[in-house]
Scaffold this motif. Structure first.
Motif, PDB file in Angstrom:
ATOM      1  N   THR A   1      36.726  55.853  29.312  1.00 28.58           N
ATOM      2  CA  THR A   1      38.124  55.406  29.385  1.00 28.58           C
ATOM      3  C   THR A   1      38.634  55.609  30.807  1.00 28.58           C
ATOM      4  N   GLY A   2      39.700  54.917  31.137  1.00 33.77           N
ATOM      5  CA  GLY A   2      40.349  55.118  32.419  1.00 33.77           C
ATOM      6  C   GLY A   2      39.445  54.837  33.597  1.00 33.77           C
ATOM      7  N   ILE A   3      39.452  55.775  34.563  1.00 33.79           N
ATOM      8  CA  ILE A   3      38.680  55.621  35.786  1.00 33.79           C
ATOM      9  C   ILE A   3      37.188  55.580  35.490  1.00 33.79           C
ATOM     10  N   HIS A   4      36.757  56.366  34.517  1.00 32.11           N
ATOM     11  CA  HIS A   4      35.337  56.371  34.152  1.00 32.11           C
ATOM     12  C   HIS A   4      34.886  54.959  33.760  1.00 32.11           C
ATOM     13  N   GLU A   5      35.666  54.288  32.940  1.00 30.41           N
ATOM     14  CA  GLU A   5      35.323  52.933  32.532  1.00 30.41           C
ATOM     15  C   GLU A   5      35.313  51.985  33.726  1.00 30.41           C
ATOM     16  N   SER A   6      36.274  52.148  34.615  1.00 27.88           N
ATOM     17  CA  SER A   6      36.345  51.293  35.793  1.00 27.88           C
ATOM     18  C   SER A   6      35.140  51.519  36.713  1.00 27.88           C
ATOM     19  N   VAL A   7      34.709  52.773  36.815  1.00 23.32           N
ATOM     20  CA  VAL A   7      33.526  53.071  37.638  1.00 23.32           C
ATOM     21  C   VAL A   7      32.288  52.395  37.070  1.00 23.32           C
ATOM     22  N   LEU A   8      32.189  52.299  35.751  1.00 23.40           N
ATOM     23  CA  LEU A   8      31.056  51.615  35.145  1.00 23.40           C
ATOM     24  C   LEU A   8      31.071  50.125  35.479  1.00 23.40           C
ATOM     25  N   PHE A   9      32.257  49.553  35.593  1.00 26.62           N
ATOM     26  CA  PHE A   9      32.337  48.156  36.042  1.00 26.62           C
ATOM     27  C   PHE A   9      31.919  48.033  37.501  1.00 26.62           C
ATOM     28  N   VAL A  10      32.252  49.035  38.327  1.00 28.44           N
ATOM     29  CA  VAL A  10      31.768  49.043  39.706  1.00 28.44           C
ATOM     30  C   VAL A  10      30.244  49.115  39.733  1.00 28.44           C
ATOM     31  N   THR A  11      29.678  49.893  38.813  1.00 21.08           N
ATOM     32  CA  THR A  11      28.222  49.966  38.697  1.00 21.08           C
ATOM     33  C   THR A  11      27.643  48.588  38.410  1.00 21.08           C
ATOM     34  N   GLY A  12      28.283  47.859  37.501  1.00 23.98           N
ATOM     35  CA  GLY A  12      27.854  46.486  37.226  1.00 23.98           C
ATOM     36  C   GLY A  12      27.992  45.603  38.446  1.00 23.98           C
ATOM     37  N   LEU A  13      29.050  45.798  39.222  1.00 26.05           N
ATOM     38  CA  LEU A  13      29.243  45.011  40.450  1.00 26.05           C
ATOM     39  C   LEU A  13      28.144  45.314  41.466  1.00 26.05           C
ATOM     40  N   VAL A  14      27.796  46.589  41.608  1.00 27.14           N
ATOM     41  CA  VAL A  14      26.706  46.971  42.521  1.00 27.14           C
ATOM     42  C   VAL A  14      25.388  46.348  42.066  1.00 27.14           C
ATOM     43  N   LEU A  15      25.166  46.347  40.763  1.00 23.31           N
ATOM     44  CA  LEU A  15      23.949  45.739  40.217  1.00 23.31           C
ATOM     45  C   LEU A  15      23.914  44.243  40.512  1.00 23.31           C
ATOM     46  N   PHE A  16      25.053  43.591  40.366  1.00 23.41           N
ATOM     47  CA  PHE A  16      25.150  42.157  40.657  1.00 23.41           C
ATOM     48  C   PHE A  16      24.832  41.877  42.125  1.00 23.41           C
ATOM     49  N   VAL A  17      25.398  42.672  43.025  1.00 22.88           N
ATOM     50  CA  VAL A  17      25.152  42.497  44.459  1.00 22.88           C
ATOM     51  C   VAL A  17      23.688  42.772  44.777  1.00 22.88           C
TER      52      VAL A  17
ATOM     53  N   ILE B   1      34.732  41.224  36.555  1.00 21.74           N
ATOM     54  CA  ILE B   1      34.193  42.518  36.991  1.00 21.74           C
ATOM     55  C   ILE B   1      35.013  43.086  38.139  1.00 21.74           C
ATOM     56  N   LEU B   2      35.405  42.223  39.090  1.00 23.66           N
ATOM     57  CA  LEU B   2      36.234  42.692  40.204  1.00 23.66           C
ATOM     58  C   LEU B   2      37.580  43.207  39.719  1.00 23.66           C
ATOM     59  N   LYS B   3      38.166  42.513  38.761  1.00 21.91           N
ATOM     60  CA  LYS B   3      39.460  42.938  38.214  1.00 21.91           C
ATOM     61  C   LYS B   3      39.354  44.307  37.555  1.00 21.91           C
ATOM     62  N   GLU B   4      38.312  44.512  36.749  1.00 23.78           N
ATOM     63  CA  GLU B   4      38.149  45.790  36.059  1.00 23.78           C
ATOM     64  C   GLU B   4      37.713  46.908  37.009  1.00 23.78           C
ATOM     65  N   SER B   5      37.158  46.541  38.152  1.00 24.18           N
ATOM     66  CA  SER B   5      36.688  47.546  39.109  1.00 24.18           C
ATOM     67  C   SER B   5      37.782  48.034  40.047  1.00 24.18           C
ATOM     68  N   ARG B   6      38.895  47.317  40.112  1.00 27.85           N
ATOM     69  CA  ARG B   6      39.936  47.645  41.087  1.00 27.85           C
ATOM     70  C   ARG B   6      40.447  49.072  40.996  1.00 27.85           C
ATOM     71  N   PRO B   7      40.735  49.612  39.798  1.00 29.53           N
ATOM     72  CA  PRO B   7      41.229  51.004  39.757  1.00 29.53           C
ATOM     73  C   PRO B   7      40.261  52.004  40.380  1.00 29.53           C
ATOM     74  N   ALA B   8      38.966  51.873  40.099  1.00 28.34           N
ATOM     75  CA  ALA B   8      37.980  52.802  40.660  1.00 28.34           C
ATOM     76  C   ALA B   8      37.832  52.599  42.163  1.00 28.34           C
ATOM     77  N   LEU B   9      37.833  51.353  42.618  1.00 29.02           N
ATOM     78  CA  LEU B   9      37.714  51.086  44.050  1.00 29.02           C
ATOM     79  C   LEU B   9      38.918  51.635  44.804  1.00 29.02           C
ATOM     80  N   ARG B  10      40.074  51.612  44.162  1.00 29.46           N
ATOM     81  CA  ARG B  10      41.288  52.091  44.811  1.00 29.46           C
ATOM     82  C   ARG B  10      41.376  53.619  44.806  1.00 29.46           C
ATOM     83  N   GLU B  11      41.018  54.256  43.696  1.00 32.50           N
ATOM     84  CA  GLU B  11      41.215  55.700  43.562  1.00 32.50           C
ATOM     85  C   GLU B  11      39.997  56.521  43.986  1.00 32.50           C
ATOM     86  N   VAL B  12      38.807  56.020  43.749  1.00 31.67           N
ATOM     87  CA  VAL B  12      37.595  56.770  44.104  1.00 31.67           C
ATOM     88  C   VAL B  12      37.029  56.285  45.437  1.00 31.67           C
TER      89      VAL B  12
END
Length: 284
Positions: free
Chosen positions: A251-267, A32-43
């Motif tokens: 796709t792209g950043i949108h998909e990465s943001v959804l992984f960030v959503t999963g990370l927030v849910l996990f936390v 999840i952290l790996k897939e979230s990196r693009p969104a964490l970096r750009e958004v």
């Protein structure tokens, strides 16, 4: 000799299972952290957590409204479910005759095995129209519908564990209270429930984790509108529902943001478990 060998072998097998479970959890977190990196970096995590606008086509990725929807629906479900579940546990453990208990307990446990999509379907067809008639507006898909469905879903979990906790209280506690002149209900309120509070807290934590992680039923009854749940009769969207609705076409950043959503849910789930553990230890 054979019993000694079996004992050591069983100990090693259980240890291996524990290590494998931990490694699976670590793998999930790393992925999840790996897939979230693009969104964490750009958004950025701050813009996502505190942003109130969700328009992926305009690259607005605020998940605050979905976070609020998850928290409000879960808290409202607990307000509904916990008193009912504890009351049902008291009934099964202390009040119900044996014949009624043998019928009621399997019925409560049967609720655990019903798929969440069935709860969502019943809620969408039966509950939502009732709420629409009650509120006089909309389709009835709302935070209230989601909370009621969640409450029914977590009810058997909290009931079963709470009942076991009440039954686990030593018989001397009850006998001593009755011998001192307390009534049955006074004994339940002042002796059994305080003695069983650790198990009831654990049951509530498990129910909270189940509620906040529910997806399919929420998608079907909450309305899936990314707005603040200021009104329980208005639609909203949860974190899990946001992932389910968007992951197929993202796709792209949108998909990465959804992984960030999963990370927030996990936390969030980890935070709930930690708070519950602190409460458990403080009341021990």
């Amino acid at each position: 000799m054979s019993r000694y060998f079996v004992d050591r072998l069983s100990r090693h097998i259980v240890f291996i299972f524990g290590i494998v479970s931990f490694l699976i959890l670590v793998f999930i977190v790393v992925f999840i952290l790996k897939e979230s990196r693009p969104a964490l970096r750009e958004v950025g995590i701050v813009d996502m957590l505190f942003g109130a606008k969700w328009y992926p086509s305009l690259e607005a990725f605020g998940i605050l409204t979905m976070l609020a929807g998850s928290v409000v629906a879960t808290l409202l479900a607990l307000v509904i479910a916990v008193p009912l579940a504890v009351g049902c546990a008291i009934f099964l453990a202390e009040v119900a005759p044996l014949r009624i208990r043998n019928i009621t307990r399997p019925a409560v446990e049967l609720l655990v095995g019903i798929p969440s999509v069935v709860y969502g379907l019943v809620g969408m067809i039966v509950l939502c129209p009732l709420i629409a008639n009650l509120s006089g507006t909309g389709s009835g898909s709302s935070v209230l519908a989601a909370a009621i469905v969640l409450a029914i879903m977590i009810l058997p979990t909290i009931t079963s564990i709470s009942e076991d906790s009440i039954r686990a209280v030593p018989a001397q506690y009850k006998e001593g209270a009755l011998a001192l002149g307390a009534t049955h209900w006074q004994t339940i309120h002042h002796v059994l429930l305080p003695a069983a509070r650790r198990g009831i807290i654990t049951a509530t934590i498990l129910g909270t984790g189940r509620a906040i992680g529910e997806t399919m039923a929420m998608v079907m009854v909450i309305g899936n509108s990314p707005i603040f749940p200021a009104n329980i009769f208005a639609p909203a969207r949860t974190l899990t529902g946001n992932i389910a609705v968007g992951i197929a076409s993202a796709t792209g950043i949108h998909e990465s943001v959804l992984f960030v959503t999963g990370l927030v849910l996990f936390v969030l789930v980890m935070l709930i478990n930690s708070i519950g553990l602190l409460a458990y230890r403080r009341r021990a």
